[in-house]
Design an enzyme around this catalytic site. Structure first.
Site, PDB file in Angstrom:
ATOM      1  N   GLY A  12       0.827  -1.208   0.000  1.00  0.00           N
ATOM      2  CA  GLY A  12       0.000   0.000   0.000  1.00  0.00           C
ATOM      3  C   GLY A  12       0.858   1.253   0.000  1.00  0.00           C
ATOM      4  O   GLY A  12       2.087   1.196  -0.093  1.00  0.00           O
ATOM      5  N   SER A  13       0.198   2.403   0.161  1.00  0.00           N
ATOM      6  CA  SER A  13       0.918   3.678   0.047  1.00  0.00           C
ATOM      7  C   SER A  13       1.510   4.134   1.382  1.00  0.00           C
ATOM      8  O   SER A  13       2.487   4.869   1.413  1.00  0.00           O
ATOM      9  CB  SER A  13      -0.026   4.745  -0.505  1.00  0.00           C
ATOM     10  N   ASP A  31      -7.033  -0.743   5.730  1.00  0.00           N
ATOM     11  CA  ASP A  31      -8.067   0.095   5.129  1.00  0.00           C
ATOM     12  C   ASP A  31      -8.978   0.689   6.181  1.00  0.00           C
ATOM     13  O   ASP A  31      -9.517   1.770   6.003  1.00  0.00           O
ATOM     14  CB  ASP A  31      -8.892  -0.744   4.137  1.00  0.00           C
ATOM     15  N   LYS A  65      -8.377  -5.277   5.789  1.00  0.00           N
ATOM     16  CA  LYS A  65      -7.208  -5.161   4.919  1.00  0.00           C
ATOM     17  C   LYS A  65      -7.526  -5.758   3.574  1.00  0.00           C
ATOM     18  O   LYS A  65      -8.456  -6.550   3.448  1.00  0.00           O
ATOM     19  CB  LYS A  65      -6.017  -5.914   5.554  1.00  0.00           C
ATOM     20  N   GLY A  93      -5.340  -3.273  -1.278  1.00  0.00           N
ATOM     21  CA  GLY A  93      -4.304  -3.412  -2.306  1.00  0.00           C
ATOM     22  C   GLY A  93      -4.231  -4.813  -2.893  1.00  0.00           C
ATOM     23  O   GLY A  93      -3.297  -5.159  -3.612  1.00  0.00           O
ATOM     24  N   GLU A 128      -0.149 -10.794   2.977  1.00  0.00           N
ATOM     25  CA  GLU A 128      -0.017  -9.932   4.150  1.00  0.00           C
ATOM     26  C   GLU A 128      -0.328 -10.685   5.425  1.00  0.00           C
ATOM     27  O   GLU A 128       0.341 -10.565   6.446  1.00  0.00           O
ATOM     28  CB  GLU A 128      -0.949  -8.717   4.021  1.00  0.00           C
ATOM     29  N   LYS A 171      -8.420   6.176   8.769  1.00  0.00           N
ATOM     30  CA  LYS A 171      -8.683   4.741   8.863  1.00  0.00           C
ATOM     31  C   LYS A 171      -9.400   4.333  10.146  1.00  0.00           C
ATOM     32  O   LYS A 171      -9.928   3.236  10.244  1.00  0.00           O
ATOM     33  CB  LYS A 171      -7.366   3.964   8.748  1.00  0.00           C
TER      34      LYS A 171
END
Ligand code: DER
Length: 236
Positions: free
Chosen positions: A31-32, A92, A102, A105, A111, A129
């Site tokens: 993710g970012s 998320d 989660k 992505g 994960e 979040k």
């Protein structure tokens, strides 16, 4: 700009608080937000990181580790009975019992494998979040990684369980058809109403919690979702 700053400061704080110089095995999520985690780790310099190996949770995570000049290692090389010292990842949505959604992505299976192979799991998430109850802010639903041939049946089961409008995650522009994960599978996003997601079975005042009239305790829902034939992993 505020969001990026929030992600960055959360990531740097998480590394400061939870990356100990003596650690040798570190999981890196997707993710970012985790981009800033890797940036913060790399900023410690080779004096700290040269003895560390970094375990990715997918193609993006692998690229992050390599681009930062950190030593890449894979979870299937972890010796039997050994654990990672720590794993960092985003999410998320997070409720105040630290239940997570989660999979935004589409790397949720890897994960979960990396996170559960670590002694400590550090979730790095900006202010957007945190929710009083899962489903409040993250409206897209619980990501579920499925075998494509089982997708129609999984969709039916999810509707019967009270998910409204579960759907196969479509590809992005330039990719006709469904998103395909690093594992060659599909993602179904299954929305549940926030009020239908109790934090756990003991939440007072509401008797249901095991799916009666679509009301689920998060732990009961997770137990039920993973048992649907064709489901590989869930982002809960
Ligand atoms: O897929 C995941 O669970 C990721 O951690 C991801 O959803 C978090 O995304 P973000 O850091 O880009 O918000």
């Amino acid at each position: 700009r505020l969001v990026e700053e929030s992600k960055r400061s959360a990531a740097y704080q998480a590394v400061k608080d939870h990356l100990v110089a003596s650690y040798t095995r570190i999981g890196i999520g997707s993710g970012s937000t985790v981009v800033y985690v890797v940036e913060a780790i790399a900023a410690l310099g080779p004096g700290v990181t040269s003895n560390m190996k970094f375990y990715p949770t997918g193609a993006q995570s692998e690229e992050l580790i390599e681009a930062a000049g950190l030593t890449l290692q894979f979870i299937n090389k972890l010796p039997a009975g050994q654990l990672l010292d720590v794993a960092f990842d985003g999410a998320d949505e997070v409720d105040d019992d630290l239940n997570l959604i989660k999979g935004g992505g589409a790397c949720l299976w890897q994960e979960k494998i990396v996170a559960t192979s670590a002694k400590r799991f550090v979730c790095v998430a900006d202010f957007r979040k945190l929710s009083p109850r899962l489903g409040t802010n993250w409206k897209k639903g619980i990501p579920i990684e499925v075998l494509p041939m089982a997708a129609p049946r999984v969709l039916d089961e999810l509707k019967q369980m009270g998910s409204h409008n579960p759907r196969i995650r479509p590809g992005l522009p330039g990719k006709a058809g469904a998103i395909v994960t690093d594992n060659g599978l599909w993602i179904i996003d299954a929305p549940f109403m926030p009020l239908h997601l109790l934090k756990d079975s003991s939440e007072s005042g509401i008797q249901a919690g095991n799916g009666d009239n679509g009301v689920w305790a998060v732990d009961a829902l997770a137990d039920r979702l993973i048992k649907i034939p064709g489901v590989a992993e869930i982002g809960l």
